[in-house]
Design a protein around this motif. Sequence first.
Motif, PDB file in Angstrom:
ATOM      1  N   CYS A   1     -15.591 126.920  -9.784  1.00 22.51           N
ATOM      2  CA  CYS A   1     -15.606 128.104  -8.930  1.00 22.51           C
ATOM      3  C   CYS A   1     -16.604 129.163  -9.395  1.00 22.51           C
ATOM      4  O   CYS A   1     -17.206 129.854  -8.557  1.00 22.51           O
ATOM      5  CB  CYS A   1     -14.208 128.730  -8.866  1.00 22.51           C
TER       6      CYS A   1
ATOM      7  N   ALA B   1     -11.280 132.458  -5.736  1.00 19.66           N
ATOM      8  CA  ALA B   1     -11.503 131.051  -5.390  1.00 19.66           C
ATOM      9  C   ALA B   1     -10.602 130.130  -6.209  1.00 19.66           C
ATOM     10  O   ALA B   1     -10.075 129.140  -5.687  1.00 19.66           O
ATOM     11  CB  ALA B   1     -12.974 130.682  -5.605  1.00 19.66           C
TER      12      ALA B   1
ATOM     13  N   TRP C   1     -14.929 134.517  -8.088  1.00 23.75           N
ATOM     14  CA  TRP C   1     -14.480 133.219  -8.591  1.00 23.75           C
ATOM     15  C   TRP C   1     -12.978 133.184  -8.861  1.00 23.75           C
ATOM     16  O   TRP C   1     -12.333 132.156  -8.651  1.00 23.75           O
ATOM     17  CB  TRP C   1     -15.252 132.834  -9.851  1.00 23.75           C
TER      18      TRP C   1
ATOM     19  N   ALA D   1     -14.118 127.246  -2.897  1.00 28.30           N
ATOM     20  CA  ALA D   1     -15.084 128.160  -3.500  1.00 28.30           C
ATOM     21  C   ALA D   1     -16.161 128.555  -2.495  1.00 28.30           C
ATOM     22  O   ALA D   1     -16.558 129.729  -2.424  1.00 28.30           O
ATOM     23  CB  ALA D   1     -15.713 127.517  -4.735  1.00 28.30           C
TER      24      ALA D   1
END
Length: 206
Positions: free
Chosen positions: A57, A68, A65, A101
């Motif tokens: 991610c 994600a 991230w 992601a």
Amino acid sequence: MDDGGDAQGDPGGRGAAGAARPPWDAVAALVRAATAGDALAMDEVLAAVTPYVARLCRPIALADWEDAVQEALTAVFTGLRGLRDPLAFYGWVRTVTVREAVRVARRTAVERPADPGDLARLAGLAAADRTGGGYGYGGAGGGGELPAEVRDVLARLPVHHRAVLVLRELEQVDERGAARILGVAPGTVKSRLHRARSAFRKAWQQ
């Protein structure tokens, strides 16, 4: 359910990403128990794969991230019991993670072309490419962490270029496998990869 076709027969996590995954024999029993409905095993599976999910991610979703990672782990939690083949576990997790992601990254993406001045700093990547070693994503950071200069360049690429580079260079997935994960034609993967690599090569030649 999509079991991540490219990972069939790869339960041990071969390739560049292997160091970031728990060995298959360490999670095999947990995966099988989790698919059978064992809640404690599910918790342990999620804990075991979180570093691998985060590793995928970070270079795709960038500042988002962590969101994600949570989205990907939620998708793993809700979908694992439907996994037909436990041996496809890592390929399936990779597919779920990359798709989440990309989706998260696109929510807030403000994409711009890579800056050749920044790309020119990546001499180490050029050397790896010339010797056939790919972009060397698994090395300098230790434990599968991307070097800071690689993350900096990825941050300047469009989301779809980041995703294909992560799959082909970090995960060493072939073009057909990457196409299945991204939901595009193999030719699209090939053209995206060519454009992303061309940007690096132009910078190296300056």
